[in-house]
Design an enzyme around this catalytic site. Structure first.
Site, PDB file in Angstrom:
ATOM      1  N   GLN A   1      56.386  37.709   4.395  1.00 14.52           N
ATOM      2  CA  GLN A   1      55.195  37.883   5.403  1.00 14.52           C
ATOM      3  C   GLN A   1      55.735  37.459   6.928  1.00 14.52           C
ATOM      4  OE1 GLN A   1      51.545  36.055   4.194  1.00 14.52           O
ATOM      5  NE2 GLN A   1      51.392  34.993   6.257  1.00 14.52           N
TER       6      GLN A   1
ATOM      7  N   SER B   1      59.086  32.794   4.796  1.00 16.16           N
ATOM      8  CA  SER B   1      59.506  32.571   3.384  1.00 16.16           C
ATOM      9  C   SER B   1      60.198  33.594   2.731  1.00 16.16           C
ATOM     10  CB  SER B   1      58.242  31.810   2.706  1.00 16.16           C
ATOM     11  OG  SER B   1      57.567  30.938   3.484  1.00 16.16           O
TER      12      SER B   1
ATOM     13  N   GLU C   1      46.082  34.234  -0.736  1.00 14.42           N
ATOM     14  CA  GLU C   1      46.591  33.023  -0.956  1.00 14.42           C
ATOM     15  C   GLU C   1      45.498  32.169  -1.931  1.00 14.42           C
ATOM     16  OE1 GLU C   1      48.047  31.270   2.268  1.00 14.42           O
ATOM     17  OE2 GLU C   1      49.842  32.708   2.452  1.00 14.42           O
TER      18      GLU C   1
ATOM     19  N   GLU D   1      44.297  20.264   9.327  1.00 14.32           N
ATOM     20  CA  GLU D   1      43.371  20.245  10.352  1.00 14.32           C
ATOM     21  C   GLU D   1      42.297  21.470  10.476  1.00 14.32           C
ATOM     22  OE1 GLU D   1      46.538  19.668  10.465  1.00 14.32           O
ATOM     23  OE2 GLU D   1      46.286  17.441  11.028  1.00 14.32           O
TER      24      GLU D   1
HETATM   25  C1  LIG Z   1      56.683  25.822   4.027  1.00 14.83           C
HETATM   26  C2  LIG Z   1      56.103  26.864   5.049  1.00 14.83           C
HETATM   27  C3  LIG Z   1      56.157  28.313   4.881  1.00 14.83           C
HETATM   28  C4  LIG Z   1      55.575  29.307   5.698  1.00 14.83           C
HETATM   29  N1  LIG Z   1      55.673  30.494   5.345  1.00 14.83           N
HETATM   30  C5  LIG Z   1      55.274  31.391   6.070  1.00 14.83           C
HETATM   31  C6  LIG Z   1      55.721  32.734   6.004  1.00 14.83           C
HETATM   32  O1  LIG Z   1      56.028  33.439   5.000  1.00 14.83           O
HETATM   33  N2  LIG Z   1      55.248  33.761   6.964  1.00 14.83           N
HETATM   34  C7  LIG Z   1      54.496  33.340   8.098  1.00 14.83           C
HETATM   35  O2  LIG Z   1      54.123  34.249   8.866  1.00 14.83           O
HETATM   36  N3  LIG Z   1      54.566  31.978   8.385  1.00 14.83           N
HETATM   37  C8  LIG Z   1      54.913  31.000   7.569  1.00 14.83           C
HETATM   38  N4  LIG Z   1      54.625  29.765   7.729  1.00 14.83           N
HETATM   39  C9  LIG Z   1      53.986  29.185   9.063  1.00 14.83           C
HETATM   40  C10 LIG Z   1      52.750  28.619   9.096  1.00 14.83           C
HETATM   41  O3  LIG Z   1      51.778  29.662   8.744  1.00 14.83           O
HETATM   42  C11 LIG Z   1      52.595  27.929  10.261  1.00 14.83           C
HETATM   43  O4  LIG Z   1      53.570  27.022  10.296  1.00 14.83           O
HETATM   44  C12 LIG Z   1      51.099  27.375  10.502  1.00 14.83           C
HETATM   45  O5  LIG Z   1      50.230  28.422  10.656  1.00 14.83           O
HETATM   46  C13 LIG Z   1      51.120  26.294  11.666  1.00 14.83           C
HETATM   47  O6  LIG Z   1      51.473  26.887  12.668  1.00 14.83           O
HETATM   48  P1  LIG Z   1      52.516  26.065  13.717  1.00 14.83           P
HETATM   49  O7  LIG Z   1      53.723  25.766  12.942  1.00 14.83           O
HETATM   50  O8  LIG Z   1      52.686  26.825  14.770  1.00 14.83           O
HETATM   51  O9  LIG Z   1      51.925  24.813  14.265  1.00 14.83           O
HETATM   52  P2  LIG Z   1      50.618  24.703  15.339  1.00 14.83           P
HETATM   53  O10 LIG Z   1      49.705  25.637  15.376  1.00 14.83           O
HETATM   54  O11 LIG Z   1      51.338  24.641  16.451  1.00 14.83           O
HETATM   55  O12 LIG Z   1      49.973  23.341  15.136  1.00 14.83           O
HETATM   56  C14 LIG Z   1      50.697  22.031  15.357  1.00 14.83           C
HETATM   57  C15 LIG Z   1      49.634  20.976  15.105  1.00 14.83           C
HETATM   58  O13 LIG Z   1      48.464  20.967  15.874  1.00 14.83           O
HETATM   59  C16 LIG Z   1      47.375  21.158  15.143  1.00 14.83           C
HETATM   60  N5  LIG Z   1      46.481  22.199  15.619  1.00 14.83           N
HETATM   61  C17 LIG Z   1      46.786  23.453  15.962  1.00 14.83           C
HETATM   62  N6  LIG Z   1      45.309  24.193  16.170  1.00 14.83           N
HETATM   63  C18 LIG Z   1      44.360  23.335  16.062  1.00 14.83           C
HETATM   64  C19 LIG Z   1      43.177  23.309  16.028  1.00 14.83           C
HETATM   65  N7  LIG Z   1      42.475  24.226  16.504  1.00 14.83           N
HETATM   66  N8  LIG Z   1      42.386  22.255  15.649  1.00 14.83           N
HETATM   67  C20 LIG Z   1      42.853  21.052  15.186  1.00 14.83           C
HETATM   68  N9  LIG Z   1      44.413  20.952  14.977  1.00 14.83           N
HETATM   69  C21 LIG Z   1      44.987  22.106  15.406  1.00 14.83           C
HETATM   70  C22 LIG Z   1      47.865  21.731  13.593  1.00 14.83           C
HETATM   71  O14 LIG Z   1      47.131  21.300  12.550  1.00 14.83           O
HETATM   72  C23 LIG Z   1      49.036  21.134  13.534  1.00 14.83           C
HETATM   73  O15 LIG Z   1      49.030  19.851  12.967  1.00 14.83           O
HETATM   74  C24 LIG Z   1      55.087  28.765   6.785  1.00 14.83           C
HETATM   75  C25 LIG Z   1      55.109  27.639   7.193  1.00 14.83           C
HETATM   76  C26 LIG Z   1      55.596  26.329   6.394  1.00 14.83           C
HETATM   77  C27 LIG Z   1      55.290  24.850   6.656  1.00 14.83           C
END
Ligand SMILES: Cc1cc2nc3c(=O)[nH]c(=O)nc-3n(C[C@H](O)[C@H](O)[C@H](O)COP(=O)(O)OP(=O)(O)OC[C@H]3O[C@@H](n4cnc5c(N)ncnc54)[C@H](O)[C@@H]3O)c2cc1C
Length: 386
Positions: free
Chosen positions: A124, A159, A242, A370
């Site tokens: 994905q 992933s 999911e 969150e």
């Molecule tokens: C093990 C793992 C597997 C994954 N696999 C995939 C995959 O296969 N394909 C893919 O496309 N993505 C994948 N991801 C990515 C995942 O979808 C993102 O990491 C996730 O959506 C969070 O985005 P970010 O890391 O940019 O954090 P951010 O969105 O930058 O968030 C950082 C922090 O801010 C908080 N935050 C952000 N916005 C808000 C809000 N509006 N209100 C309150 N708090 C907020 C979040 O909760 C977090 O604590 C994976 C991630 C992990 C850890």
């Protein structure tokens, strides 16, 4: 389906598990090379397929059609017999299939669903360095050029991208539209020139996910899913995959192998504080498994509430952290020093320090805790928007 028919099915699955689940997979998959991991996963998938257990949730014409009550029994028994997980096929059989079934063309379904059964691996490609929780902020672009799109940008946290044949890709096709309305959804062949995959090394030493760089990658226009600029809506089908069964499977595994490892780490239980915490975790696991069964049944009956899946995901991921944290605490020196765990398993291996670090993966993907709490507050409880 009567209770007696269900018990007959349970006996059939038990017998199959006794004959087919390799008893030594945790040993042979510890320290396995990438090639050994892929071979093992492909072979296990084909064994499940031959039994009719690989894609029970698909429509009957594509090899599924198992009643929901039987699917629940199937995942309960696979977990009870500590069967390996279908790690490699996960995105293909859940996310890709759900998307193609809901929004793909007949031609796309005919091309990919049988190929998935033959072992095609999917990834994905949604998240980007500046687009995670706010996925609609994605900046990868797709420009139409004749009967192709030319895609440039970067994906992250994908992933299993290092093993993938195909990618579910979101890219911006209209930079001037409101951000959710300018996104399109593509099926990308990962062998197309201009695609570069770089695995990311994690704290556990594993490389569960990767960066994907896209440099002027050409995608034929017939690999668009849904109409141009409707990708946001199509992506909801992918994310919806999911829910339900995937959570049920993970909860059953935590309630079986996970709790067994924990009880072993606690033995002999001569400390009342340890006994109390173990009992609390067992009660919480029982609650989680009931919540998951309920979710699967309500999904099938189309009666699930808008925040039900968020409640289950939040509860599972935080319980996983509590359980592995306690394992690391009671597991003594070995819990801190065993830093190898089997591939093809889940987040419960008994290598506690790795399980605990790994458990933090769960509060992030598919919407962080969150974001889940916001969904529960706004859509579930009807509280005012933040
Ligand atoms: C093990 C793992 C597997 C994954 N696999 C995939 C995959 O296969 N394909 C893919 O496309 N993505 C994948 N991801 C990515 C995942 O979808 C993102 O990491 C996730 O959506 C969070 O985005 P970010 O890391 O940019 O954090 P951010 O969105 O930058 O968030 C950082 C922090 O801010 C908080 N935050 C952000 N916005 C808000 C809000 N509006 N209100 C309150 N708090 C907020 C979040 O909760 C977090 O604590 C994976 C991630 C992990 C850890």
């Amino acid at each position: 389906m009567t209770g007696r028919e269900l018990e007959e099915f349970r006996a059939e699955v038990r017998e199959w598990c006794r004959a087919h689940v390799p008893s030594d997979w945790r040993q042979t998959q510890t320290g396995a090379s990438d090639a050994e991991f892929v071979r093992f996963q492909q072979d296990w998938f084909q064994q499940l397929r031959a039994a009719g257990y690989a894609v029970p949730h698909w429509p009957v014409e594509y090899g599924g059609g198992m009643p929901v009550a039987e699917q629940i029994v199937l995942y309960q028994e696979l977990a009870a017999h500590d069967a390996p997980r279908l790690v490699l096929a996960f995105v293909a059989v859940h996310h890709a299939a759900a998307t193609l079934l809901a929004a793909g063309t007949e031609e796309q379904r005919r091309r990919h669903l049988p190929a998935i059964l033959d072992g095609e691996i999917w990834v994905q490609g949604f998240s980007e360095p500046g687009a995670g929780s706010d996925l609609a902020a994605l900046r990868t672009t797709a420009r139409r050029a004749g009967d192709e799109y030319v895609v440039t940008g970067q994906k992250v946290w994908a992933s299993g991208a290092q093993y993938a044949d195909w990618c579910l890709l979101l890219a911006r096709t209209d930079p001037n539209a409101p951000k959710r309305q300018g996104i399109s959804y593509f099926l990308l062949d990962m062998r197309t020139p201009g695609v570069e995959v770089r695995p990311i090394r994690q704290a556990t030493g594993e490389s569960h996910f990767c960066e994907i760089f896209l440099d002027e990658v050409r995608i034929p226009a017939d690999r668009l899913v849904g109409a141009e600029n409707t990708g946001w809506r199509v992506a909801q089908q992918t994310l919806g995959a999911e829910r339900g069964l995937t959570m049920l499977e993970l909860a059953e595994r935590l309630g079986n192998a996970g709790f067994r490892w924990l009880a072993e780490a606690c033995a002999p239980i001569d400390d009342p504080v340890v006994a109390d915490r173990l009992a609390t975790l067992e009660i919480e696991l029982t609650g989680l498994r009931a919540l998951c069964r309920d979710l699967v049944e309500r999904h099938a009956a189309a009666t699930a509430g808008p925040a039900d899946a968020s409640i289950v995901k939040l509860y599972y991921s935080e319980l996983l952290q509590r359980l592995t944290d306690f394992g690391a605490e009671v597991g003594g020196m070995a819990a801190q020093t065993v830093v190898r765990k089997p591939m093809s398993g889940g987040w419960e291996s008994g290598a506690w320090v790795l399980d605990f670090v790994g458990s933090w993966e769960w509060t992030i993907p598919g919407g962080t805790s969150e974001i889940q709490r916001t969904i529960i507050a706004e859509r579930g409880l009807g509280l005012p928007r933040a």
